[in-house]
Write a protein that holds these residues in place. Structure first.
Motif, mmCIF file in Angstrom:
data_model
loop_
_atom_site.group_PDB
_atom_site.id
_atom_site.type_symbol
_atom_site.label_atom_id
_atom_site.label_comp_id
_atom_site.label_asym_id
_atom_site.label_seq_id
_atom_site.Cartn_x
_atom_site.Cartn_y
_atom_site.Cartn_z
ATOM 1 N N ALA A 5 4.027 -0.696 4.403
ATOM 2 C CA ALA A 5 3.553 0.333 3.484
ATOM 3 C C ALA A 5 4.708 1.155 2.923
ATOM 4 O O ALA A 5 5.762 1.295 3.552
ATOM 5 C CB ALA A 5 2.557 1.243 4.182
ATOM 6 N N SER A 32 -6.652 -3.130 8.124
ATOM 7 C CA SER A 32 -5.863 -4.153 7.442
ATOM 8 C C SER A 32 -5.699 -5.402 8.283
ATOM 9 O O SER A 32 -5.510 -6.489 7.760
ATOM 10 C CB SER A 32 -4.478 -3.593 7.082
ATOM 11 O OG SER A 32 -4.604 -2.516 6.193
ATOM 12 N N ARG A 38 0.838 -1.200 0.000
ATOM 13 C CA ARG A 38 0.000 0.000 0.000
ATOM 14 C C ARG A 38 0.871 1.248 0.000
ATOM 15 O O ARG A 38 1.914 1.298 0.652
ATOM 16 C CB ARG A 38 -0.932 0.034 1.223
ATOM 17 C CG ARG A 38 -1.817 -1.190 1.375
ATOM 18 C CD ARG A 38 -2.635 -1.477 0.109
ATOM 19 N NE ARG A 38 -3.505 -0.381 -0.261
ATOM 20 C CZ ARG A 38 -4.791 -0.280 0.110
ATOM 21 N NH1 ARG A 38 -5.327 -1.206 0.896
ATOM 22 N NH2 ARG A 38 -5.529 0.728 -0.297
#
Length: 425
Positions: A341, A414, A313
């Motif tokens: 991320a 998540s 992400r």
């Protein structure tokens, strides 16, 4: 020429009568303005410093020649982001003891003592009052606030900018939702923490509090929730220091009675207030509580293992001004990167700083301050938007029409499947 600070010219305690002495305030302003004029390192931080230097240039650099109206103008342009603490080489413990933000607070306090505070500012400086009163009608009010005519009416009534995004009022407070989420997997195995809700999380963004609660319990911490109203920062910034002290003293008593564990705060402004301003405002008795205060994301970074929850992400993360003012690094950025991320950091103010940027009188300046942030978030593509400052999230949502989240909300979303699997063990 930089002035020597002079004996006895440092900022007096807010407990003292000298603090409210208008002549002493004027002398301190002249001392500070002289030092700032000789340095000018803060020329590009906010609107207050460029205007101060412009005024000083007009009078040959002599701060004593500035009128009362000009001094007041400089004060009104400061939104107390505290970023000058990061740049200024003369802040305590330097012998010049230059403290521009508290000088601004002092001027506002002197004005509040002598002239009072307009009712609009009094209302805005108690941000937990209106949501508490309006909660039974929250769905209707949130719907109305989307209508242009209602926003214009509110603007006329409260002096707010009708173009600014206002936080919706939650139908359920965070503390009521937290009361329904007791226990958790291996709750308390690693000790206890205190989660201070903050009035924004309590009344406007309870999902951020719920996310923090679940992440802490998933990491096997027992969580005590404290939701005892506002920390008092809006009162401090409006100059209502006596009210701020009463509000702070009440919260201090509550936190002193809580478990002697780390006090975790999800909003950087509130953490700054508890850690930095409480000892100044309430005295040394506040230090034991102030020393327990920790940034929520920093605690999670040190005590949790997100294990790639956000792998792949991309996130645009806005670094909150009050967090930067503490020079504590970027714990949320590191936490999100620890979760896998790809994080880009934008160090631009959202231009709100409490209610300052919501006021119609400051609307143009707030837009100018948020211009660089606007450029970054509009160009962020499909990146997720995040900030520890939920007011900055509000601003990013207004600029893009997309959801902006507290980092713990992204981690909770998540990790939802993993949490369910752990709960079933």
């Amino acid at each position: 020429m930089v002035a020597w600070p002079g004996e006895g010219r440092s900022l007096p305690s807010p407990f003292s009568s000298r603090f409210y002495d208008a002549l002493d305030l004027r002398a301190e302003e002249e001392r500070v303005f002289s030092i700032c004029n000789g340095c000018r390192l803060c020329f590009n931080l906010c609107h207050a410093f460029p205007r101060l230097f412009e005024l000083l240039d007009r009078v040959g650099g002599n701060p004593a020649a500035l009128s009362e109206a000009e001094r007041q103008e400089v004060s009104s342009l400061c939104n107390l982001c505290r970023l000058c603490y990061v740049k200024c080489p003369y802040v305590p413990p330097h012998e010049f003891a230059l403290d521009f933000p508290r000088l601004v607070v002092r001027r506002r306090a002197v004005a509040a003592e002598s002239r009072g505070v307009p009712w609009r500012k009094r209302l805005l400086s108690t941000p937990d009052l209106l949501p508490t009163m309006a909660r039974p009608l929250a769905p209707l009010l949130n719907l109305l606030l989307r209508a242009g005519w209602a926003r214009k009416a509110l603007s006329r009534l409260l002096g707010l900018d009708p173009g600014m995004a206002l936080p919706p009022i939650a139908t359920r407070t965070f503390s009521s939702l937290a009361g329904r989420r007791r226990g958790g997997p291996r709750a308390g195995d690693r000790g206890k923490v205190v989660l201070f809700a903050t009035c924004f999380v309590q009344h406007h963004r309870p999902e951020a509090g719920v996310a923090a609660l679940e992440l802490l319990r998933r990491a096997s911490f027992e969580v005590e929730v404290v939701a005892d109203g506002c920390c008092g920062m809006p009162l401090l910034e409006s100059g209502e220091l006596r009210k701020a002290r009463r509000r702070g003293a009440r919260l201090l008593r509550t936190l002193s009675r809580s478990s002697p564990a780390p006090i975790l705060v999800p909003m950087p402004t509130c953490a700054y207030m508890l850690r930095k301003e409480f000892p100044w405002l309430l005295g040394d008795g506040a230090r034991p509580v102030a020393e327990r205060v920790q940034d929520l994301s920093l605690f999670l970074l040190r005590n949790t293992a997100p294990r790639g929850l956000l792998e792949g992400r991309r996130i645009l993360y806005q670094a909150a001004c009050h967090q930067r003012a503490e020079e504590a690094g970027y714990p949320s950025r590191d936490l999100l990167r620890k979760a896998g991320a790809e994080v880009s950091v934008v160090e631009q103010c959202a231009g709100l700083d409490g209610t300052w940027g919501l006021e119609a009188a400051n609307a143009r300046l707030a837009e100018e301050r948020a211009a660089k942030l606007r450029t970054r978030v509009v160009g962020a593509g499909d990146s997720l938007l995040a900030s520890d400052c939920l007011l900055a999230c509000l601003q990013m949502e207004r600029l893009t029409g997309r959801r902006a989240a507290h980092p713990v909300e992204l981690l909770r979303a998540s990790g939802g499947r993993e949490a369910k699997e752990e709960a079933g063990k």
